[in-house]
Structures are given as structure tokens and as C-alpha cells.
Write a protein that holds these residues in place. Structure first.
Motif, short mmCIF file in Angstrom:
data_model
loop_
_atom_site.label_atom_id
_atom_site.label_comp_id
_atom_site.label_asym_id
_atom_site.label_seq_id
_atom_site.Cartn_x
_atom_site.Cartn_y
_atom_site.Cartn_z
N SER A 102 1.05 -1.12 0.13
CA SER A 102 0.06 -0.03 -0.04
C SER A 102 0.77 1.32 0.20
CB SER A 102 -0.92 0.15 1.39
OG SER A 102 -1.63 1.17 1.31
N GLN A 103 1.87 1.26 0.71
CA GLN A 103 2.80 2.48 0.86
C GLN A 103 3.32 2.60 -0.46
OE1 GLN A 103 5.18 1.49 4.21
NE2 GLN A 103 4.07 1.94 5.81
N PHE A 105 2.30 1.61 -3.27
CA PHE A 105 1.55 1.96 -4.50
C PHE A 105 1.14 3.39 -4.11
CE2 PHE A 105 -2.90 2.63 -5.93
CZ PHE A 105 -2.67 2.05 -7.29
N THR A 106 0.98 3.92 -3.15
CA THR A 106 0.76 5.50 -2.83
C THR A 106 1.75 6.29 -3.29
OG1 THR A 106 -0.59 4.71 -0.97
CG2 THR A 106 -0.12 7.07 -1.05
N LYS A 107 3.07 5.84 -2.90
CA LYS A 107 4.14 6.56 -3.24
C LYS A 107 4.39 6.59 -4.84
CE LYS A 107 8.40 5.09 -3.42
NZ LYS A 107 9.61 4.38 -3.09
N TRP A 109 1.92 6.46 -7.08
CA TRP A 109 0.75 7.15 -7.40
C TRP A 109 1.01 8.74 -7.45
CZ3 TRP A 109 -3.46 6.04 -10.01
CH2 TRP A 109 -4.58 6.86 -10.27
N GLU A 110 1.43 9.13 -6.22
CA GLU A 110 1.71 10.64 -6.14
C GLU A 110 2.80 10.96 -6.89
OE1 GLU A 110 -0.15 12.40 -3.98
OE2 GLU A 110 -1.16 10.76 -3.60
N LYS A 113 1.26 11.37 -10.41
CA LYS A 113 0.28 12.54 -10.38
C LYS A 113 1.48 13.71 -10.49
CE LYS A 113 -2.23 12.84 -6.87
NZ LYS A 113 -3.37 12.78 -5.99
#
Length: 121
Positions: A102-103, A105-107, A109-110, A113
Motif C-alpha cells: 500500500s505504501q 503503491f501510494t508513493k 501514485w503520487e 500525479k
């Protein structure tokens, strides 16, 4: 038509337990865990994680019937830990792996962006 509603396959009813534990009497340091309202996804994940442990000699699962969302996980250890302890550690390891995923993936994803924002300017 005859099939139960999808939500009934995964919601526990009154008095239903998620996991039941039965010691295996024919094999030393072994037990069978029956998971209620779960399927191959969790069964294969736990089996694979258990097999990574040096104290686990055997781990396998089976789905008794494809229409019922249950599976049986058999675990045998070398005796230095109990099957229940081995399964508990495997569950903790899976949760840690999922948190790391999750960490990451979030990294990513950011970062994606941010990279896309720079192209629009």
C-alpha cells in the motif's frame, strides 16, 4: 436462480466463527484450520506464506465444495512452534506485506500525479 445472494457468501451469521481449529491426531505437530466465508485468495496466500517459514514442514489447503465459501488449511510444524503460532505469524507477515504494498503503491501514485502535473504546465 438457486444461488445465494453474493453478500451471504462473505458475511458471517449470528454465532458463526471465522476460523475453527482442530488438532490433527494422525500427524505430530499438525492442525487443520477451517476458514468460514473465505475462498482460494486467502487460502493460497496463507499457504504460500507458511511455506516460507523454516519451522513449517507442510502447509496446504483445500476447498471442500466450490459452492460454499470455506477452505481447510492444514499446517504441520517441526515442533519448535505450534501450528497456531505459525499461522498467527504468517498472518502478521501478510499484513506487513500488504502495508508495504500500500505504501509503495501510494508513493508511485503520487509520483505519477506529480509527473503528469509537470507535463500539463
Amino acid at each position: 436462480m438457486n444461488a445465494p445472494d453474493r453478500f451471504e457468501l462473505f458475511l458471517l451469521g449470528d454465532g458463526e466463527k471465522k476460523v475453527t481449529f482442530v488438532p490433527e491426531t494422525r500427524v505430530p505437530n499438525a492442525a487443520i484450520f477451517t476458514f468460514n466465508k473465505e475462498d482460494h485468495t486467502l487460502g493460497n496466500l496463507l499457504r504460500a506464506r507458511l511455506l516460507k517459514s523454516p519451522t513449517v514442514l507442510f502447509s496446504g489447503y483445500k476447498v471442500p465444495h466450490p459452492l460454499f465459501a470455506t477452505f481447510e488449511l492444514r499446517v504441520q510444524t517441526d515442533g519448535s512452534v505450534t501450528p497456531k503460532e505459525a499461522l498467527g505469524q504468517a498472518c502478521r507477515d501478510v499484513v506487513q506485506d500488504l502495508e508495504k504494498l500500500s505504501q509503495e503503491f501510494t508513493k508511485e501514485w503520487e509520483l505519477k500525479k506529480i509527473a503528469n502535473t509537470g507535463r500539463e504546465a
